[in-house]
Enzyme design. Sequence first.
Site, PDB file in Angstrom:
ATOM      1  N   ASP A   1      22.264  11.108  20.449  1.00  0.00           N
ATOM      2  CA  ASP A   1      22.162  10.602  19.078  1.00  0.00           C
ATOM      3  C   ASP A   1      20.740  10.160  18.756  1.00  0.00           C
ATOM      4  O   ASP A   1      20.392   9.979  17.590  1.00  0.00           O
ATOM      5  CB  ASP A   1      23.099   9.409  18.870  1.00  0.00           C
ATOM      6  CG  ASP A   1      24.558   9.813  18.901  1.00  0.00           C
ATOM      7  OD1 ASP A   1      24.906  10.865  18.360  1.00  0.00           O
ATOM      8  OD2 ASP A   1      25.365   9.063  19.503  1.00  0.00           O
TER       9      ASP A   1
ATOM     10  N   ASP B   1      26.070  12.085   6.514  1.00  0.00           N
ATOM     11  CA  ASP B   1      25.494  10.782   6.144  1.00  0.00           C
ATOM     12  C   ASP B   1      24.850  10.753   4.758  1.00  0.00           C
ATOM     13  O   ASP B   1      24.526   9.673   4.255  1.00  0.00           O
ATOM     14  CB  ASP B   1      24.451  10.309   7.168  1.00  0.00           C
ATOM     15  CG  ASP B   1      25.021  10.105   8.551  1.00  0.00           C
ATOM     16  OD1 ASP B   1      26.256  10.041   8.684  1.00  0.00           O
ATOM     17  OD2 ASP B   1      24.232  10.016   9.519  1.00  0.00           O
TER      18      ASP B   1
ATOM     19  N   ASP C   1      18.745  10.790   6.964  1.00  0.00           N
ATOM     20  CA  ASP C   1      18.941   9.684   7.900  1.00  0.00           C
ATOM     21  C   ASP C   1      18.021   8.506   7.612  1.00  0.00           C
ATOM     22  O   ASP C   1      17.785   7.669   8.496  1.00  0.00           O
ATOM     23  CB  ASP C   1      18.763  10.157   9.346  1.00  0.00           C
ATOM     24  CG  ASP C   1      19.453   9.240  10.348  1.00  0.00           C
ATOM     25  OD1 ASP C   1      20.411   8.533   9.961  1.00  0.00           O
ATOM     26  OD2 ASP C   1      19.033   9.223  11.526  1.00  0.00           O
TER      27      ASP C   1
END
Length: 456
Positions: free
Chosen positions: A430, A290, A254
């Site tokens: 999130d 991701d 991330d």
Amino acid sequence: MSARRTVSALLSVAALSVAGLTAVASTASAAEGCRVDYTVQSQWNTGFQGDVKITNLGSPLSSWTVAWTFPSGSQKVQQAWNANVTSSGSRISASSVGWNGSLGTGASAQFGFIGEYSGSNPVPSSFTVNGVACTGTVPTQEPTQEPTQEPTQEPTQEPTQEPTEEPTQEPTQDPQPSGDLYVDVENQSYAAWQAASGSTKDLLAKIALTPQSVWIGNWNSPSVSQQQMRDATSRASQAGKTVSVVIYAIPGRDCGSHSGGGVGESEYAQWVDTVARGIVGRPIVILEPDALAQLGDCNGQGDRVGFLKYAAKSLTQAGGRVYIDAGHSGWLSVDTAVNRLNQIGFEYAVGFALNTSNYQTTSASQQYGEQISQRLGGKGYVIDTSRNGNGSNGEWCNPRGRALGDKPRLVNDSTGLDALLWVKLPGESDGSCNGGPAAGQWWQEIALELARNAKW
């Protein structure tokens, strides 16, 4: 599908049969009377999942040990559940684990294992239980004694006890939908649903009783993560259903944002191997959300392409069906997604995953997925529909006004779509944005909003 008894009852789990791979051997002893059913549930490369069911046809047992010899010298047991397994060469011995050791006449116990082989994987032809060879028949002495007692006792006990115990326990302990995906009861939504009441409980049921993925990352030690994988996949396998698991520990994860972290570059391969050894059966594995979409966006990623290649191989060889995460339709162009997926390749992975933790509509995601699939020679893909019921408003971190999306299901049609899944766990934050708690923490307010806005 399969029937599950509670742990307090004798284990009786129906095996998940795979066409062309299921083989059964039955046996029982001349002295006591027993039957052993050995089933190859699934098989891949040099590994397989086996299931063994012991049925006691003779006098009651307080414990049991079943033994057999593998026909091929290459066959081995790597790990097992619901039994203590030891081996000496090709000779395998599996004993009860306490709670499943007591077997009355006609009762059964069942355990599973992951094995390896090379060349062929033949089924054992003979078994012993407590040292006595099994033949699958009741001894000739039994029928002369049983008829005067059994008919008067068995019919009056079985019908009055079984129906009253099973239906009242199963729905509250492990509710399963009629479909093929597994409902995990070890997540925050299930705990919140159990604690709620009234209309809140009704809304949370939409989330808690719907199949969701199990996330495995480096917030636990490698051994705990392996056990988490083993627990989730074995429960699903025993239920005859498919669970989806998310692997989330890539170095530079991330890019240091709300879900930043991951393991060190020198540790990743070992971490993946450790977790992979916990795989039971054939779970769906979403590989590193991701990671491919953020390729090259920040420092600390190391050889990200190499990491993903290695993880796909390790997890696939352990039995996983790996889908490489490729972002979503609002992030990468089709050309970029295809280029990056080709860098990883599909020697081991079966396809790619879209819309993980995002809000793009199912129709937009499928249109995007079909274009990518066609460019990749028809590779399959899965879509995260957990929170896309109202589509995207352009925000990715705890946007308000969203809704639960399409219910999860496996797909078998003329498209490249393999499944709609709830990969992101609805109700888990999130990150610390838009008023939310830290990433991964339960946020009941937004969970209820998602459920209330759902169109079903």
